[in-house]
Design a protein around this motif. Structure first.
Motif, PDB file in Angstrom:
ATOM      1  N   GLU A  50       0.806  -1.218   0.000  1.00  0.00           N
ATOM      2  CA  GLU A  50       0.000   0.000   0.000  1.00  0.00           C
ATOM      3  C   GLU A  50       0.843   1.273   0.000  1.00  0.00           C
ATOM      4  N   THR A  51       2.050   1.217   0.538  1.00  0.00           N
ATOM      5  CA  THR A  51       2.860   2.436   0.658  1.00  0.00           C
ATOM      6  C   THR A  51       4.142   2.407  -0.159  1.00  0.00           C
ATOM      7  N   ARG A  52       4.519   1.214  -0.642  1.00  0.00           N
ATOM      8  CA  ARG A  52       5.757   1.029  -1.405  1.00  0.00           C
ATOM      9  C   ARG A  52       7.002   1.388  -0.591  1.00  0.00           C
ATOM     10  N   THR A  53       6.918   1.248   0.696  1.00  0.00           N
ATOM     11  CA  THR A  53       8.075   1.501   1.559  1.00  0.00           C
ATOM     12  C   THR A  53       8.176   0.401   2.604  1.00  0.00           C
ATOM     13  N   LEU A  54       9.396   0.200   3.099  1.00  0.00           N
ATOM     14  CA  LEU A  54       9.642  -0.754   4.167  1.00  0.00           C
ATOM     15  C   LEU A  54      10.595  -0.135   5.172  1.00  0.00           C
ATOM     16  N   GLN A  55      10.166  -0.103   6.431  1.00  0.00           N
ATOM     17  CA  GLN A  55      11.062   0.307   7.508  1.00  0.00           C
ATOM     18  C   GLN A  55      11.714  -0.961   8.056  1.00  0.00           C
ATOM     19  N   ALA A  56      12.845  -1.327   7.450  1.00  0.00           N
ATOM     20  CA  ALA A  56      13.480  -2.607   7.739  1.00  0.00           C
ATOM     21  C   ALA A  56      13.892  -2.729   9.206  1.00  0.00           C
ATOM     22  N   GLY A  57      14.400  -1.646   9.796  1.00  0.00           N
ATOM     23  CA  GLY A  57      14.818  -1.689  11.194  1.00  0.00           C
ATOM     24  C   GLY A  57      13.651  -1.961  12.124  1.00  0.00           C
ATOM     25  N   ILE A  58      12.532  -1.294  11.880  1.00  0.00           N
ATOM     26  CA  ILE A  58      11.328  -1.498  12.685  1.00  0.00           C
ATOM     27  C   ILE A  58      10.860  -2.942  12.550  1.00  0.00           C
ATOM     28  N   PHE A  59      10.870  -3.446  11.328  1.00  0.00           N
ATOM     29  CA  PHE A  59      10.444  -4.827  11.078  1.00  0.00           C
ATOM     30  C   PHE A  59      11.312  -5.815  11.860  1.00  0.00           C
ATOM     31  N   ALA A  60      12.631  -5.623  11.807  1.00  0.00           N
ATOM     32  CA  ALA A  60      13.557  -6.536  12.486  1.00  0.00           C
ATOM     33  C   ALA A  60      13.359  -6.506  14.005  1.00  0.00           C
ATOM     34  N   ILE A  61      13.200  -5.307  14.558  1.00  0.00           N
ATOM     35  CA  ILE A  61      12.979  -5.192  16.008  1.00  0.00           C
ATOM     36  C   ILE A  61      11.671  -5.874  16.398  1.00  0.00           C
ATOM     37  N   PHE A  62      10.646  -5.671  15.584  1.00  0.00           N
ATOM     38  CA  PHE A  62       9.333  -6.238  15.897  1.00  0.00           C
ATOM     39  C   PHE A  62       9.382  -7.763  15.881  1.00  0.00           C
ATOM     40  N   VAL A  63      10.040  -8.339  14.889  1.00  0.00           N
ATOM     41  CA  VAL A  63      10.143  -9.801  14.811  1.00  0.00           C
ATOM     42  C   VAL A  63      10.864 -10.343  16.046  1.00  0.00           C
ATOM     43  N   PHE A  64      11.975  -9.729  16.400  1.00  0.00           N
ATOM     44  CA  PHE A  64      12.749 -10.160  17.566  1.00  0.00           C
ATOM     45  C   PHE A  64      11.909 -10.070  18.838  1.00  0.00           C
ATOM     46  N   ALA A  65      11.207  -8.951  19.000  1.00  0.00           N
ATOM     47  CA  ALA A  65      10.380  -8.757  20.193  1.00  0.00           C
ATOM     48  C   ALA A  65       9.233  -9.754  20.239  1.00  0.00           C
ATOM     49  N   ALA A  66       8.620 -10.007  19.091  1.00  0.00           N
ATOM     50  CA  ALA A  66       7.484 -10.932  19.044  1.00  0.00           C
ATOM     51  C   ALA A  66       7.900 -12.346  19.410  1.00  0.00           C
ATOM     52  N   ILE A  67       9.065 -12.774  18.957  1.00  0.00           N
ATOM     53  CA  ILE A  67       9.571 -14.104  19.302  1.00  0.00           C
ATOM     54  C   ILE A  67       9.772 -14.221  20.813  1.00  0.00           C
ATOM     55  N   LEU A  68      10.325 -13.187  21.421  1.00  0.00           N
ATOM     56  CA  LEU A  68      10.554 -13.212  22.869  1.00  0.00           C
ATOM     57  C   LEU A  68       9.239 -13.218  23.643  1.00  0.00           C
ATOM     58  N   ILE A  69       8.264 -12.455  23.174  1.00  0.00           N
ATOM     59  CA  ILE A  69       6.977 -12.414  23.867  1.00  0.00           C
ATOM     60  C   ILE A  69       6.273 -13.758  23.756  1.00  0.00           C
ATOM     61  N   LEU A  70       6.370 -14.397  22.586  1.00  0.00           N
ATOM     62  CA  LEU A  70       5.781 -15.732  22.452  1.00  0.00           C
ATOM     63  C   LEU A  70       6.525 -16.742  23.327  1.00  0.00           C
ATOM     64  N   ALA A  71       7.843 -16.580  23.456  1.00  0.00           N
ATOM     65  CA  ALA A  71       8.614 -17.453  24.350  1.00  0.00           C
ATOM     66  C   ALA A  71       8.104 -17.312  25.782  1.00  0.00           C
ATOM     67  N   TRP A  72       7.839 -16.069  26.202  1.00  0.00           N
ATOM     68  CA  TRP A  72       7.257 -15.858  27.534  1.00  0.00           C
ATOM     69  C   TRP A  72       5.936 -16.605  27.676  1.00  0.00           C
ATOM     70  N   GLU A  73       5.082 -16.508  26.674  1.00  0.00           N
ATOM     71  CA  GLU A  73       3.779 -17.157  26.767  1.00  0.00           C
ATOM     72  C   GLU A  73       3.927 -18.670  26.867  1.00  0.00           C
ATOM     73  N   ASN A  74       4.837 -19.238  26.084  1.00  0.00           N
ATOM     74  CA  ASN A  74       5.043 -20.686  26.146  1.00  0.00           C
ATOM     75  C   ASN A  74       5.603 -21.121  27.500  1.00  0.00           C
ATOM     76  N   LEU A  75       6.572 -20.361  28.010  1.00  0.00           N
ATOM     77  CA  LEU A  75       7.167 -20.697  29.307  1.00  0.00           C
ATOM     78  C   LEU A  75       6.150 -20.530  30.438  1.00  0.00           C
ATOM     79  N   ALA A  76       5.409 -19.419  30.393  1.00  0.00           N
ATOM     80  CA  ALA A  76       4.401 -19.177  31.425  1.00  0.00           C
ATOM     81  C   ALA A  76       3.318 -20.248  31.404  1.00  0.00           C
ATOM     82  N   ASN A  77       2.914 -20.676  30.205  1.00  0.00           N
ATOM     83  CA  ASN A  77       1.887 -21.710  30.112  1.00  0.00           C
ATOM     84  C   ASN A  77       2.363 -23.035  30.688  1.00  0.00           C
ATOM     85  N   ASP A  78       3.650 -23.354  30.500  1.00  0.00           N
ATOM     86  CA  ASP A  78       4.191 -24.565  31.109  1.00  0.00           C
ATOM     87  C   ASP A  78       4.111 -24.484  32.638  1.00  0.00           C
ATOM     88  N   VAL A  79       4.422 -23.304  33.165  1.00  0.00           N
ATOM     89  CA  VAL A  79       4.346 -23.105  34.615  1.00  0.00           C
ATOM     90  C   VAL A  79       2.906 -23.233  35.103  1.00  0.00           C
TER      91      VAL A  79
END
Length: 320
Positions: A50-79
């Motif tokens: 829709e915009t023909r642009t990519l903020q690559a740095g924002i994308f990379a940070i978001f992916v990294f953060a999302a993986i960590l947040i999902l890791a928290w959810e998986n670990l917390a659910n095990d507990v």
């Protein structure tokens, strides 16, 4: 309730390193992290279209953060599962493998704090707290899924919470992080990935119907029974393709998003496998990994369908 662990693993696994390695891989669940990545990837693909642009740095940070947040959810659910007894026969529970619930709990909190720090960095860069607010709502949904006193998964609400957290909310955050705006097309696409994400959770319960029922967990599989749930599965899988086709027909999606039909063989494999083995826990236990493959490839093809017109030089194809 006192945490119960799987007794056989402590002795048997000392003499079976290969088995222990497999259990650790099953506990860490590497394939499952596509669940965190796919909403960001597809939401970002729509933003690019829709915009023909990519903020690559924002994308990379978001992916990294999302993986960590999902890791928290998986670990917390095990507990949290260890406190209810639902994981008493789950050899690949991290709590059972380590026999250290406190360690898993605080490791999960560390993942959450680091992930939220990444989301906060995006907000600081953009001077806009919107994405932080959306992700905090996702975290709340992740907690009430299994955390006390809510434990809504025990009432059969897990798939619905999963749909919203990894569908509309995650997509909204991913798109907004790129554009600081909203998109109806993005919302429509989020329902498709939301369904495929919920399918993973739905399929993960077939082999543990007896354990869930024994502790009062009213998952959809317990409520419906494995046979009726298996009969429902083709309709759930089919909705992924029907919704995509409908959005193309209405002009919401470009025709290239019909690439999602390339993942249809995986959906057929999933439905056939579950339909044949729904009441055989030892055989149906791997169906969630087929569901993960469906989620991954349908998401890849859907996202590619949005950016392909530009890659091929077709020009703008989506309303902004």
């Amino acid at each position: 309730m006192t945490t119960r662990t799987v007794n056989y693993s402590a002795n048997a696994l000392k003499t079976a390193p290969a088995i222990r390695k497999k259990l650790w891989l099953a506990a860490i669940k590497p394939p499952m992290y596509s669940v965190a990545i796919m909403p960001i990837m597809v939401g970002t693909a729509i933003a690019i279209a829709e915009t023909r642009t990519l903020q690559a740095g924002i994308f990379a940070i978001f992916v990294f953060a999302a993986i960590l947040i999902l890791a928290w959810e998986n670990l917390a659910n095990d507990v949290f599962d260890s406190e209810t007894g639902v994981d008493v026969n789950k050899a690949h529970s991290l709590v059972n493998l380590t026999a250290n619930k406190s360690l898993i709990f605080w490791l999960g909190n560390l993942c959450l704090a680091t992930g939220l720090f990444g989301i906060g960095a995006i907000a600081a860069i953009q001077r806009d707290l919107t994405v932080v607010g959306i992700i905090l709502v996702c975290c709340v949904l992740g907690y009430i899924y299994q955390g006390p006193p809510f434990r809504l998964s025990f009432q059969g609400w897990g798939e619905i919470l999963c749909f919203f957290a990894f569908g509309p909310l995650a997509f909204a955050a991913a798109y907004y992080s790129q554009t600081q705006a909203w998109s109806g097309t993005n919302l429509a696409a989020s329902t498709i990935v939301g369904v495929s994400t919920s399918l993973i959770l739905f399929c993960s319960h077939f082999h543990q119907e007896a354990d869930d029922a024994a502790v009062g967990k009213r998952s959809p599989i317990v409520r419906l029974g494995t046979k009726r749930a298996a009969q429902l599965l083709p309709w759930l899988c089919g909705s992924i393709f029907a919704l995509t086709a409908l959005c193309v027909w209405l002009g919401v999606f470009p025709v290239t998003t019909l690439l999602v039909f390339a993942s249809l063989p995986i959906a057929l494999k999933l439905c056939k496998h579950v339909g044949t083995n729904h009441n055989k826990p030892e055989k149906v236990s791997n169906c969630k990994f087929i569901a993960v493959a469906l989620h991954f490839w349908s998401g890849i093809f859907l996202g590619l369908g949005f950016v392909l017109p530009q890659l091929l030089g077709f020009g703008a194809v989506l309303p902004t």
